[in-house]
Motif scaffolding. Sequence first.
Motif, short mmCIF file in Angstrom:
data_model
loop_
_atom_site.label_atom_id
_atom_site.label_comp_id
_atom_site.label_asym_id
_atom_site.label_seq_id
_atom_site.Cartn_x
_atom_site.Cartn_y
_atom_site.Cartn_z
N PRO A 231 0.81 -1.21 0.00
CA PRO A 231 0.00 0.00 0.00
C PRO A 231 0.86 1.28 0.00
CG PRO A 231 0.07 -0.93 2.19
CD PRO A 231 0.83 -1.87 1.32
N VAL A 232 0.34 2.27 -0.67
CA VAL A 232 1.05 3.55 -0.69
C VAL A 232 0.15 4.61 -0.06
CG1 VAL A 232 2.33 2.94 -2.76
CG2 VAL A 232 0.21 4.20 -2.97
N THR A 233 0.79 5.60 0.49
CA THR A 233 0.05 6.72 1.06
C THR A 233 0.30 7.94 0.19
OG1 THR A 233 0.54 5.77 3.21
CG2 THR A 233 -0.40 7.98 3.17
N ILE A 234 -0.77 8.57 -0.24
CA ILE A 234 -0.62 9.77 -1.06
C ILE A 234 -0.23 10.91 -0.15
CG2 ILE A 234 -1.74 11.25 -2.76
CD1 ILE A 234 -1.75 8.30 -3.55
N THR A 235 0.90 11.49 -0.37
CA THR A 235 1.32 12.56 0.53
C THR A 235 0.93 13.93 0.01
OG1 THR A 235 3.47 12.44 -0.53
CG2 THR A 235 3.21 11.29 1.55
N GLU B 209 -7.32 11.16 -2.76
CA GLU B 209 -7.20 12.34 -1.91
C GLU B 209 -5.85 12.35 -1.23
OE1 GLU B 209 -10.30 12.20 0.99
OE2 GLU B 209 -11.84 12.09 -0.59
N GLN B 210 -5.48 13.55 -0.82
CA GLN B 210 -4.23 13.66 -0.08
C GLN B 210 -4.35 12.89 1.23
OE1 GLN B 210 -2.59 17.41 -0.90
NE2 GLN B 210 -1.50 17.53 1.04
N GLY B 211 -3.36 12.13 1.58
CA GLY B 211 -3.40 11.37 2.82
C GLY B 211 -4.06 10.01 2.69
N GLU B 212 -4.66 9.75 1.55
CA GLU B 212 -5.35 8.47 1.37
C GLU B 212 -4.34 7.34 1.27
OE1 GLU B 212 -8.06 8.63 -1.87
OE2 GLU B 212 -8.25 6.44 -1.96
N VAL B 213 -4.70 6.21 1.84
CA VAL B 213 -3.86 5.02 1.70
C VAL B 213 -4.45 4.16 0.60
CG1 VAL B 213 -2.92 3.01 2.85
CG2 VAL B 213 -3.30 5.12 4.14
N VAL B 214 -3.67 3.94 -0.42
CA VAL B 214 -4.15 3.16 -1.55
C VAL B 214 -3.58 1.76 -1.44
CG1 VAL B 214 -4.24 3.01 -4.05
CG2 VAL B 214 -4.22 5.25 -2.95
N LYS B 215 -4.47 0.81 -1.34
CA LYS B 215 -4.00 -0.55 -1.06
C LYS B 215 -3.78 -1.36 -2.33
CE LYS B 215 -5.74 -1.19 3.57
NZ LYS B 215 -6.77 -0.13 3.75
N ALA B 216 -4.50 -1.02 -3.38
CA ALA B 216 -4.39 -1.81 -4.61
C ALA B 216 -4.49 -0.86 -5.79
CB ALA B 216 -5.51 -2.85 -4.66
N PRO B 217 -4.03 -1.29 -6.94
CA PRO B 217 -4.11 -0.41 -8.11
C PRO B 217 -5.51 0.11 -8.31
CG PRO B 217 -2.88 -2.37 -8.66
CD PRO B 217 -3.43 -2.57 -7.27
N GLN B 218 -5.62 1.38 -8.59
CA GLN B 218 -6.94 1.95 -8.82
C GLN B 218 -6.78 3.19 -9.69
OE1 GLN B 218 -8.04 3.38 -4.71
NE2 GLN B 218 -8.27 5.27 -5.85
N PRO B 219 -7.83 3.64 -10.31
CA PRO B 219 -7.71 4.87 -11.09
C PRO B 219 -7.43 6.04 -10.15
CG PRO B 219 -9.98 4.10 -11.02
CD PRO B 219 -9.16 3.03 -10.42
#
Lengths: 184, 799
Positions: free
Chosen positions: B16-20, B75-85
């Motif tokens: 997972p990545v976190t959008i900073t 969104e900023q701060g969102e944690v993205v767990k899997a590929p998504q648009p």
Amino acid sequence: MFFLRNMERRVTLHPSFFCKDAHDLVIDNLLRDVEGSCSGNYYIISIMDTFDISEGRILPGTGMAEFTVGYRAVVWRPFKGETVDGIVVSVNPQGFFAQVGPLKLFVSSHLIPDDIRWDPNATPAQFTNNEDINITPGSSVRVKILGTRSEVGEMWAIGSIKEDYLGALQDASETFGGAALDED
Amino acid sequence: MGDVRVVHMGTRLHYPVTITRLLKKPGDAIEARQVVFEYKFSWQREIEEGRFKEETSYADFESPAEGTLREWKIEQGEVVKAPQPYMAIEEACPHDVQLGNMCAKCGKDMTEVNFATAEERDTDRANVNMVHDNVGLVVSNEIAMSNEYSAQKRLLSQRKLSLVVDLDQTVIHACVDRTVAEWKADPSNPNYEAVCKTKAFTLTETHDLVYHVKMRPGLSDFLAEVSEMYELHVYTMGTRSYAENIVALIDPDHTLFGQRIITRTESGSMHAKSLQRIFPVSTNMVVIIDDRSDVWPHNRPNLIKVVPYAFFKGIGDINSNFLPPATKEALPVALPGANGSAANPGPATTEAQPPTAPDADKAVLAMRLKDDEEKLKEQAEEQEKDLQQQVEDRPLLHMQEELEKEDEAQGEEPKRHILLTDDDEELIALQDHLTDVHKAFYALYDKRRRQRKSGQAPQHKPGETKVRRPSNDTGVDLSLVPDVGDILENLKQSVLEGLVIATSGLVKGGRVEYSEIGQQAQAFGAQVVDEVSKRITHLVVSPTHERSEKVRQAVRLRSIRIVSQSWLVDCLSQWRRLDESAYYVSVESLRREEAERRRKQGEAGSGSVSRDATPDEDDPTGQLDLGDDDDMDDEEFRKLLDLDSDEDFGDMNTTTDDDDDEGSETDDDGSSRASDADLKSSQESEAGTNNGASTTVPSRTKRKKPSGEDTDGESDRESVMAKKQRIARSRPSGLRSEAVIVENGTGPDAGDESTTLPTPGTNGGDVVNLDRGEEEIDFDEDELERDMEAAFEEAGGDN
């Protein structure tokens, strides 16, 4: 656009042709091989003259003689943004293909003015504005080149007629000394 | 211009990545490879072996697309767990039409690949070939769909369908034999009349070879009339220039085909044709006519197979080097000539059959087989060689000479021999079929529309005040378009429905179900089996196999109609079940032999104790459709019988009558008698088991049966599927015949005297046969041996 260009080419000659006319044979070979070919970026239209034929050098192993020939040729290179005249060779719902001398060019229906529509019911099918303009195989068109792509021995281009003074030419005599006339 | 593209993150990120941080606002312009957001992710660093330390890294994300940002999907701060648009971007150009990896709208090079675009290549955005005459031009799925739907709408409003037409041997026949030119110049030549209708053209790429083209009789009328119902396309395996020359001949003013020509240059495959090449989205409204069905592996439902047009005898399809080698199980036929043509008692259309490839052609065929897998170029060379060979060999001249020689040898008066005849009638039938399909299609479509309309009507609420926009019904509704493949199937299926067909000499090697002719017969509703058994209704025999083992077996089982191959071919061509009487193969001599043999058998077994009927005892070789798998068959069959006879026995008479009304009289006679025997025997055997009496006898014969079956050597190859089908098929006929028994109160042989069938063998042998006893079974073994030998030789002869 046409250019006069100095080029060089190596021509090989079979031993059975070694004679006093060897140089003529070399030139014949050169003309046959080079004229009308496409070298990727440009077409070699015509060889004006050869100015330098080197001494023949025997290639080890085969016995063939290799000559290095310098020559001057008229070449034609289509450029992005250039306006050219061509003849339509086929039309389809996606657009039409035109032949600009040796170059195959495609004009997508998106790059055809909006009032000129694809009419599949006409025979033959055509792009038409239902008035004076219809684009069918055989029509003369003036096209602006939007992009070219080349591979060894082949080139093709994308064109547009969605600009002023582009599109179907009413009369063949209108065609100025473009590539289409030259090549035909 | 505004095409919104939704961009996906791709699988390469360390989820997972976190959008900073989002670096762009909606409305901002984005360039390719510009950083659009920053993100962080944590990962395990291996410090030393086996020890990991968690670390957090920060990274930039580059945009693969350029345009104007419409909207963030993250969104900023969102944690993205899997590929998504992650964003929607409005692109200046969607690159959805491409020519040779160049966008046809903006001229941009589509092959450019960089780190950001590696997952979504621009070249993948358009990959559907839509244009007949160019392979370089590709469009996106969306464009292909909208184009095809608009084309379908246009066709619907014109009440047309699409028809894909093959050239060689379907509508024309071409050759390069210069004999044609000579005959054409010589009015005294017997073939002059036929030949003078040919047309000629030359192609520069084949060194000015002269191609002689004969159009199928009635072609121009056919095309003109069919083009009222269909939009015509050409799909040929010839070269572009060849196709254009041919089309110029058959459609001189380009009103029929227009530019809708596709050739092997653009086909995309060297061996097969595919409708998807022209109609990538939907083939619901497309019919194909072709003389080869094997080249349409994926579009068989849409195909109307026509009988190949062979005007120049002995010369096949000059472009067939590019097709898979013709499976020329295709029906060998005696050359029509002084004495050859009498062999076929069928109607005039039999000439439409493909002629046997003469030896020269066979050699060519072998060569073709050899380089089947080689490259297009080599095939082209091969074709050139073939053409050259044809020019040198001049097969037509040779055949004509041979015809005349044959005559001299027989000491007959020299007379004019016409090698080339122009009496093909296929197009007439074909036009009828096409009309039928067109009619059926639009009938169904109209019906669906009516239903839709009437179904929609009640949706209006009674008190509804809102005025509905009157639907502008232009007679077009794509959602209601029926599939022409289904319609074709329905039309075909009824033709040979209920028939069970075996063949002799038509298929060399391999199972008949998978052969060309077998698949066709199946498409027309017939069941095709390998074995001669009581279940089959027709044995289709090639002229060279009129005395084969299968024919002998069929003669023994008197219910089977033994017909020449032209019957099947004509049925398939005319889409009608033709009366067999014109096609019966003469089996008198065989029948006499058979009778003779049985008489001898009878003498040998005269001392036998007569006993009650055991299964298949009227079948001297035990050649029922029983193999190793038979016990189960019988079992099921009996169960079925049991059930039916208990419950619906009374109804059966009526159902039988109904069934009998289909098909011709004679046939029902035949088939029902066939199953009579079957049924009776199994009934009786069951009775035997129930009573506990004479159980041993049937079981003994049963054990023998498989060995008897093996005379053909094919029995155990029948698949489970085929078996099940067989069982299923035998059901109705079983019922029917049972009812017949009840009606007649007679055994299988009773009807023989009254029948008018030309095939039955009501000879003295049968009576003896009925009385055969147990001892005779032993005798059978010798006979079996002989049969096996005969079959073996037969098989050897085939290959």
